[in-house]
Design a protein around this motif. Sequence first.
Motif, PDB file in Angstrom:
ATOM      1  N   CYS A  22       0.836  -1.202   0.000  1.00 19.72           N
ATOM      2  CA  CYS A  22       0.000   0.000   0.000  1.00 19.72           C
ATOM      3  C   CYS A  22       0.873   1.255   0.000  1.00 19.72           C
ATOM      4  N   GLU A  23       0.540   2.182  -0.874  1.00 12.49           N
ATOM      5  CA  GLU A  23       1.250   3.468  -0.890  1.00 12.49           C
ATOM      6  C   GLU A  23       0.860   4.271   0.351  1.00 12.49           C
ATOM      7  N   GLU A  24       1.757   5.177   0.736  1.00 15.38           N
ATOM      8  CA  GLU A  24       1.449   5.981   1.935  1.00 15.38           C
ATOM      9  C   GLU A  24       0.103   6.705   1.811  1.00 15.38           C
ATOM     10  N   ASP A  25      -0.244   7.073   0.591  1.00 15.79           N
ATOM     11  CA  ASP A  25      -1.479   7.837   0.385  1.00 15.79           C
ATOM     12  C   ASP A  25      -2.750   7.052   0.675  1.00 15.79           C
ATOM     13  N   ASN A  26      -2.623   5.756   0.860  1.00 15.54           N
ATOM     14  CA  ASN A  26      -3.812   4.942   1.143  1.00 15.54           C
ATOM     15  C   ASN A  26      -3.811   4.351   2.550  1.00 15.54           C
ATOM     16  N   LEU A  27      -2.745   4.601   3.310  1.00 19.56           N
ATOM     17  CA  LEU A  27      -2.688   4.017   4.653  1.00 19.56           C
ATOM     18  C   LEU A  27      -3.747   4.666   5.546  1.00 19.56           C
ATOM     19  N   THR A  28      -4.375   3.848   6.367  1.00 20.57           N
ATOM     20  CA  THR A  28      -5.480   4.320   7.207  1.00 20.57           C
ATOM     21  C   THR A  28      -5.176   4.066   8.676  1.00 20.57           C
ATOM     22  N   MET A  29      -5.413   5.095   9.472  1.00 18.49           N
ATOM     23  CA  MET A  29      -5.260   4.951  10.923  1.00 18.49           C
ATOM     24  C   MET A  29      -6.213   3.861  11.426  1.00 18.49           C
ATOM     25  N   GLU A  30      -5.729   3.047  12.329  1.00 20.82           N
ATOM     26  CA  GLU A  30      -6.619   2.048  12.941  1.00 20.82           C
ATOM     27  C   GLU A  30      -6.523   2.147  14.456  1.00 20.82           C
ATOM     28  N   LEU A  31      -5.756   1.255  15.084  1.00 18.87           N
ATOM     29  CA  LEU A  31      -5.760   1.177  16.543  1.00 18.87           C
ATOM     30  C   LEU A  31      -4.346   1.238  17.100  1.00 18.87           C
ATOM     31  N   TYR A  32      -4.244   1.745  18.306  1.00 25.40           N
ATOM     32  CA  TYR A  32      -2.933   1.783  18.963  1.00 25.40           C
ATOM     33  C   TYR A  32      -3.148   1.784  20.458  1.00 25.40           C
ATOM     34  N   ASP A 135       2.362 -13.451  32.178  1.00 23.42           N
ATOM     35  CA  ASP A 135       3.020 -13.748  33.450  1.00 23.42           C
ATOM     36  C   ASP A 135       2.998 -12.466  34.291  1.00 23.42           C
ATOM     37  N   SER A 136       2.246 -12.529  35.396  1.00 23.22           N
ATOM     38  CA  SER A 136       2.050 -11.306  36.188  1.00 23.22           C
ATOM     39  C   SER A 136       3.336 -10.842  36.877  1.00 23.22           C
ATOM     40  N   THR A 137       4.361 -11.681  36.894  1.00 25.22           N
ATOM     41  CA  THR A 137       5.597 -11.274  37.571  1.00 25.22           C
ATOM     42  C   THR A 137       6.551 -10.552  36.613  1.00 25.22           C
ATOM     43  N   LYS A 138       6.203 -10.529  35.338  1.00 26.56           N
ATOM     44  CA  LYS A 138       7.108  -9.901  34.361  1.00 26.56           C
ATOM     45  C   LYS A 138       6.529  -8.586  33.876  1.00 26.56           C
ATOM     46  N   GLU A 139       7.311  -7.545  33.997  1.00 28.97           N
ATOM     47  CA  GLU A 139       6.834  -6.237  33.523  1.00 28.97           C
ATOM     48  C   GLU A 139       6.494  -6.332  32.040  1.00 28.97           C
ATOM     49  N   ARG A 140       5.397  -5.719  31.662  1.00 31.41           N
ATOM     50  CA  ARG A 140       5.058  -5.699  30.234  1.00 31.41           C
ATOM     51  C   ARG A 140       4.556  -4.309  29.851  1.00 31.41           C
ATOM     52  N   MET A 141       5.181  -3.718  28.890  1.00 28.27           N
ATOM     53  CA  MET A 141       4.662  -2.491  28.281  1.00 28.27           C
ATOM     54  C   MET A 141       4.962  -2.642  26.801  1.00 28.27           C
ATOM     55  N   THR A 142       3.963  -3.027  26.066  1.00 29.33           N
ATOM     56  CA  THR A 142       4.178  -3.356  24.657  1.00 29.33           C
ATOM     57  C   THR A 142       3.250  -2.518  23.797  1.00 29.33           C
ATOM     58  N   LEU A 143       3.847  -1.758  22.913  1.00 25.24           N
ATOM     59  CA  LEU A 143       3.049  -0.963  21.984  1.00 25.24           C
ATOM     60  C   LEU A 143       2.409  -1.920  20.983  1.00 25.24           C
ATOM     61  N   HIS A 144       1.113  -1.779  20.825  1.00 24.14           N
ATOM     62  CA  HIS A 144       0.339  -2.745  20.042  1.00 24.14           C
ATOM     63  C   HIS A 144      -0.522  -1.928  19.080  1.00 24.14           C
ATOM     64  N   GLY A 145      -0.200  -2.020  17.811  1.00 29.22           N
ATOM     65  CA  GLY A 145      -0.904  -1.156  16.862  1.00 29.22           C
ATOM     66  C   GLY A 145      -1.341  -1.909  15.631  1.00 29.22           C
ATOM     67  N   SER A 146      -2.232  -1.265  14.886  1.00 29.04           N
ATOM     68  CA  SER A 146      -2.525  -1.777  13.546  1.00 29.04           C
ATOM     69  C   SER A 146      -2.814  -0.592  12.640  1.00 29.04           C
ATOM     70  N   ILE A 147      -2.439  -0.804  11.388  1.00 25.47           N
ATOM     71  CA  ILE A 147      -2.672   0.200  10.347  1.00 25.47           C
ATOM     72  C   ILE A 147      -3.246  -0.532   9.149  1.00 25.47           C
ATOM     73  N   GLY A 148      -4.219   0.080   8.497  1.00 22.89           N
ATOM     74  CA  GLY A 148      -4.866  -0.581   7.369  1.00 22.89           C
ATOM     75  C   GLY A 148      -4.697   0.204   6.080  1.00 22.89           C
ATOM     76  N   THR A 149      -5.460  -0.200   5.100  1.00 30.52           N
ATOM     77  CA  THR A 149      -5.415   0.471   3.806  1.00 30.52           C
ATOM     78  C   THR A 149      -6.836   0.813   3.363  1.00 30.52           C
ATOM     79  N   LYS A 150      -6.930   1.893   2.651  1.00 29.54           N
ATOM     80  CA  LYS A 150      -8.214   2.337   2.121  1.00 29.54           C
ATOM     81  C   LYS A 150      -8.841   1.226   1.274  1.00 29.54           C
TER      82      LYS A 150
END
Length: 209
Positions: A22-32, A135-150
């Motif tokens: 997908c070209e940049e001109d068609n990328l669509t914001m989704e979730l983050y 695992d509740s004993t392990k620190e977790r901070m993970t950026l989780h995203g998705s991007i779509g296309t028109k």
Amino acid sequence: MVFARSYFDAELLKYVGALIGCEEDNLTMELYNMLVRPDKDFELRWHRDDIPATATTEEELERLQKPGWHAQWNLPLYDDSSLVLVPGSHKRARTETERNANTYEPMLPDQITIKLKAGEVAFYNNNILHRGVYDSTKERMTLHGSIGTKAAGQQRARNVLQHGVGEWAGRWNLEGEDGEWVERARKMRDRLVALGHESGNVGFFAEKE
Ligand SMILES: O=C(O)CCC(=O)C(=O)O
């Protein structure tokens, strides 16, 4: 704004564009969002994000033979091995073993645990058969995203808009923001808002436990 900037980052979008053709001109914001450590150990069952477990083989194939039209990613700030998946399962229906397995089955044939060091990124199709094991004993901070296309049109609408993002994204005020990412963000946001207008009430994708 660091969070927003990291989502609309030119380097990241380059990889997303290449992965989904997908070209940049068609990328669509989704979730983050940010995935964090739970208080107690916790597991998600095996699932595909937008195909219910009740789908027949034909229904699974009908969706999976179409392009994925999005890239989803995990980018951990701490080392993270919470995501478990079956490689290649985004291109095929479930096998009899997968279909009949307990939804919390700890081991499916060929499953792998995605082991990411802080700062590494894994991109995947969210209709791959996957689960989270936390695992509740392990620190977790993970950026989780998705991007779509028109090009996805309404195929992605429910997956994205069920979270209500279509309602507030249009009100996101980028006035006064500075940097080369801002114009890109505005356009990607506008494509999401347009998708919301075209799609109306998309309902929810939810499954009973
Ligand atoms: O925690 C994870 O990395 C997996 C999350 C997940 O399964 C999902 O977003 O559907």
